[in-house]
Design an enzyme around this catalytic site. Structure first.
Site, PDB file in Angstrom:
ATOM      1  N   ASP A  17      36.274  30.186  38.235  1.00 25.49           N
ATOM      2  CA  ASP A  17      35.842  30.860  39.369  1.00 25.49           C
ATOM      3  C   ASP A  17      37.031  31.884  39.925  1.00 25.49           C
ATOM      4  OD1 ASP A  17      34.078  31.924  41.334  1.00 25.49           O
ATOM      5  OD2 ASP A  17      33.796  29.941  42.256  1.00 25.49           O
TER       6      ASP A  17
ATOM      7  N   ASP B 278      25.214  33.903  42.768  1.00 27.62           N
ATOM      8  CA  ASP B 278      25.249  32.768  43.702  1.00 27.62           C
ATOM      9  C   ASP B 278      23.940  32.777  44.263  1.00 27.62           C
ATOM     10  OD1 ASP B 278      27.530  31.580  43.626  1.00 27.62           O
ATOM     11  OD2 ASP B 278      28.448  32.684  45.233  1.00 27.62           O
TER      12      ASP B 278
HETATM   13  C1  DGJ Z   1      31.578  30.998  44.127  1.00 31.27           C
HETATM   14  C2  DGJ Z   1      30.572  30.417  43.073  1.00 31.27           C
HETATM   15  O1  DGJ Z   1      29.742  31.380  42.745  1.00 31.27           O
HETATM   16  C3  DGJ Z   1      29.881  28.982  43.583  1.00 31.27           C
HETATM   17  O2  DGJ Z   1      28.987  28.871  42.564  1.00 31.27           O
HETATM   18  C4  DGJ Z   1      30.703  28.120  43.690  1.00 31.27           C
HETATM   19  O3  DGJ Z   1      31.355  27.642  42.553  1.00 31.27           O
HETATM   20  C5  DGJ Z   1      31.576  28.516  45.052  1.00 31.27           C
HETATM   21  N1  DGJ Z   1      32.345  29.545  44.590  1.00 31.27           N
HETATM   22  C6  DGJ Z   1      32.618  27.320  45.194  1.00 31.27           C
HETATM   23  O4  DGJ Z   1      33.617  27.827  46.044  1.00 31.27           O
END
Ligand code: DGJ
Length: 742
Positions: free
Chosen positions: A479, A549
């Site tokens: 990430d 997300d």
């Molecule tokens: C952003 C990601 O897109 C989410 O799926 C998740 O992993 C969060 N970060 C965690 O902080």
């Protein structure tokens, strides 16, 4: 096919299956001119006239008085700076004396089978039978800088990959202030421009508008390719749609700051440039050193946007994604992020895993919060050791127990970050990107690590490797949750601070390369606050990227439409989550959520222990559909039938097996409408002379397929269309399977 040099005419002819690209060495000076890019040409005898040097404004050798008129109109293969061409330049080099002009002329060329790697950068690849590469060396004799322009033409895919290398052959250092990877001067036709725009949770929405005079640019200066604008643009003839018309597509295989710009000049001609954004960029080149600019994928389709889409899908599947997972079914995962956020223990994770295993889910992914003192998102990034308070007994024990259930295990990292409240920051505050004396911007209360520095990369990788060697982790979600600001590196001298952003991207690429070298079978999924770094460069490292997300099915229709315009469905991370949706609060049917996720990598992101009995019963049915159809979704040809973004009513696309024998139709009626009339949607990619039987795919019934009893000819289905009854209620998805009758 391949690449030929027509010596007499001094023309290079680059051929792909359906396209031709011509460039030529022009006039005594040896300018490199762009002659043609479009539908395939066989005989190009005499095509040198396309450089238009015989028409006014002439070449300087014939009319030096009008030198500027020449420079300002000639179709350059790579534009000059500050010598009379007032359109966008491709190269800006500052010398020791402070001058910035540049102008290139041809020196030599080489044509080779195959394609070399781009040092430190992701790029397409292909063997000697698959691709041919032309490298034209040019020089600016006044400053002693050489430029290599590379063109790779693919045998089976209508793509030309272009990149640029700058070599300082002078005796003094120079500073590169702009190095575009592509410059393309097209004839002055009327075009529309198509780009992708977005924001967090709303990535890659398509936008099309007429290209007027002046400049239209997409860009990012966020240090990543970004949620907001995408390193892509396309020029479309006015009549272009999914099945017809001309489309020029430009896609940048780079994950940092970029610009892509189309400019219509005073004569109506169009110049496209694409490359690393020149703002916040400069690169010092010592004598003898070289700079490699990233690659742009260039495609032309005379079969509309659908042609471009399928070409890029083929390109990325055949020549960009290296992962051993590319052609494999990915394990169906369940991710705990939306289920628990930071509030979990080993017992909770095990409960989710146990219930998931019973339903047929194959991998548990533990997201953010498993390390350091990470009870919320304010701390501990960089402290990559297990939080024993949450995971009593450690990761090894948790993973063994999950493996004992027959499930794989995956783990989240955010390797490029450092929290101000972390042990790492206490020890190495200078590892964060910031400017001494300036209060740095905190986004999500974290700083970005200066991964352009070797010692920083080594430290983070060492910690990651220790975790990954300590337990059977078969998947990593990588990430990256904030953009770069306060651009200062404690390790760079003043005249190299402008290198930070590109060094950062190179460092991040190197980290992913080393991770994969250490764990060659690892399934890596990239992510950046959802889909903030979803670009072709990242596909070189990971076969899939978390798309957004926003897991709401309706929002996903638009996000996945824009994403699949360029990327194969097998790249799009897509999960079923709970309702009301955590981002938009919408409630959609579980089956529709399943169908939308089935068009991507497929998985779940919810607390399966809390699902209603009805939804829980549907999970194995969705999984059954995944197993039945993922080969088609992953490898199939993609056809966009209707766009919800455009019609605000319904969404429809098809995936067809190569050869057109069988396929899937994904249809969603977003809002119910009172009209009782059914709709007809013309299908694509079928065999004209074949007949197809249509089945309903059931995501919530005992049987997977219901034979509708309908058998129609491909000809009728493609021209008159398939009738789809209007569903009852909002957000209704319908998945159909069609198969050629024997
Ligand atoms: C952003 C990601 O897109 C989410 O799926 C998740 O992993 C969060 N970060 C965690 O902080």
């Amino acid at each position: 096919m391949g690449i030929r040099y027509l010596e007499e005419e001094r023309i290079f002819k680059l051929d792909t299956p359906n396209t031709t690209y011509l460039l030529g060495v022009v006039a005594k000076e040896g300018f490199l001119g762009h002659l043609y890019y479009g539908k395939k040409l066989e005989d190009v005898t005499g095509a040198g006239y396309l450089s238009r040097v015989e028409e006014p404004p002439f070449v300087p050798e014939k009319n030096d008085r009008d030198r500027s008129s020449f420079f300002d109109a000639f179709p350059f293969e790579y534009s000059s700076h500050g010598v009379g061409d007032f359109r966008e330049s491709s190269l800006k080099i500052r010398t020791m004396a402070g001058h910035v002009a540049s102008s290139l002329v041809y020196v030599s060329h080489e044509i080779q089978k195959g394609k070399g790697k781009l040092a430190g950068l992701p790029a397409t690849f292909g063997n000697e039978a698959e691709v041919t590469t032309l490298t034209v060396t040019c020089t600016d004799p006044s400053i002693g800088v050489n430029v290599e322009l590379s063109y790779s033409a693919f045998e089976k895919v209508d793509v030309i990959a272009r990149s640029v290398r700058v070599i300082n052959a002078s005796k003094e250092p120079v500073w590169l202030e702009k190095v575009m990877s592509l410059c393309l001067d097209l004839e002055g036709k009327e075009y529309d421009i198509l780009t992708l725009h977005g924001s967090w949770a709303r990535e890659r929405h398509e936008e099309r508008k007429p290209l007027g005079h002046g400049k239209y640019a997409v860009s990012s200066r966020r240090g990543e390719s970004s949620h907001q604008e995408h390193p892509f643009l396309a020029l479309l003839s006015k009549n272009a749609d999914q099945t017809m018309g001309e489309v020029y597509g430009f896609h940048f295989a780079y994950s940092g700051n970029f610009i892509g710009q189309a400019e219509r000049d005073q004569f109506g001609q169009v110049r496209v440039v694409m490359g690393i954004h020149p703002e916040d960029f400069s690169w010092k080149l010592e004598p003898g050193e070289s700079f490699q600019a990233p690659e742009v994928e260039l495609t032309y389709s005379s079969l509309g946007l659908g042609g471009m889409t399928r070409t890029l899908h083929d390109l990325y599947r055949r020549h960009m994604i290296r992962s051993p997972w590319l052609h494999k079914k990915r394990p169906i995962l369940i991710n705990n992020w939306e289920a628990t956020y930071f509030d979990f223990t080993a017992d909770k994770i095990l409960d989710i895993a146990k219930e998931s295993a019973k339903l047929g889910i194959e991998m548990l992914v533990l997201d953010d919060g498993w390390f350091g003192n990470r009870f919320d998102d304010n701390r501990s990034l960089g402290d990559w050791w297990v939080n024993e308070e949450k995971l009593r007994g450690g990761l090894g024990r948790l993973v063994s127990e999950i493996n004992a259930l027959g499930m794989k295990f995956g783990l989240w990292f955010e390797p490029e970050m450092i929290s101000p409240e972390s042990r790492l920051y206490e020890e190495h505050p200078d590892w964060a990107i910031q400017i001494p004396g300036r209060r740095p911007c905190r986004a999500r209360n974290q700083f970005v690590l200066d991964v352009g520095r070797r010692e920083v990369r080594d430290y983070v990788l060492e910690k990651m490797f220790a975790v990954l060697h300590g337990a059977n982790v078969e998947y990593v979600k990588w990430d990256m949750n904030r953009p770069l600001t306060d651009l200062g590196s404690a390790a760079l001298p003043a005249d190299r601070q402008g290198e930070l952003c590109h060094r950062y991207v190179l460092g991040m690429y190197e980290m992913q390369e080393r991770l994969l070298a250490e764990f060659p079978n690892l399934l890596l999924e990239n992510c950046s606050g959802g889909g903030g770094r979803f670009d072709p460069g990242m596909l070189y490292y990971s076969p899939q990227i978390w798309c957004s997300d926003d897991t709401d099915a309706v929002e996903r229709l638009m996000i996945q439409e824009g994403t699949s315009l360029l990327y194969p469905l097998s790249c799009m991370g897509a999960h079923v989550s709970v309702c009301p949706n955590h981002t938009v609060g919408r409630t959609t049917p579980f089956a529709t959520r399943g169908m939308v996720a089935l068009a991507g990598t497929f998985g779940y992101e919810l607390d399966v222990t809390k699902l209603s009995d009805e939804d829980k019963a549907a999970v194995p049915r969705q999984i059954r559909a995944y197993h039945a159809f993922n080969d088609l979704v992953r490898e199939g040809k993609y056809y966009r039938i209707a766009s919800y973004l455009e019609n605000r009513d319904h969404d429809c696309f098809q995936v067809m097996e190569d050869g057109g024998k069988k396929g899937l139709i994904f249809f969603t009626q977003v809002l119910a409408t009172p009209s009782s009339r059914s709709r007809r949607l013309p299908l694509q990619g079928l065999k004209k002379g074949s007949r197809y039987r249509i089945f309903q795919v059931n995501l919530n019934k005992e049987e997977l397929l219901t034979d509708t009893g309908r058998v129609y000819s491909g000809d009728v289905l493609m021209n008159a269309g398939l009738t789809l009854e209007r569903p009852w209620g909002d957000f209704q998805g319908r998945l159909l399977y069609l198969e050629e009758e024997k």
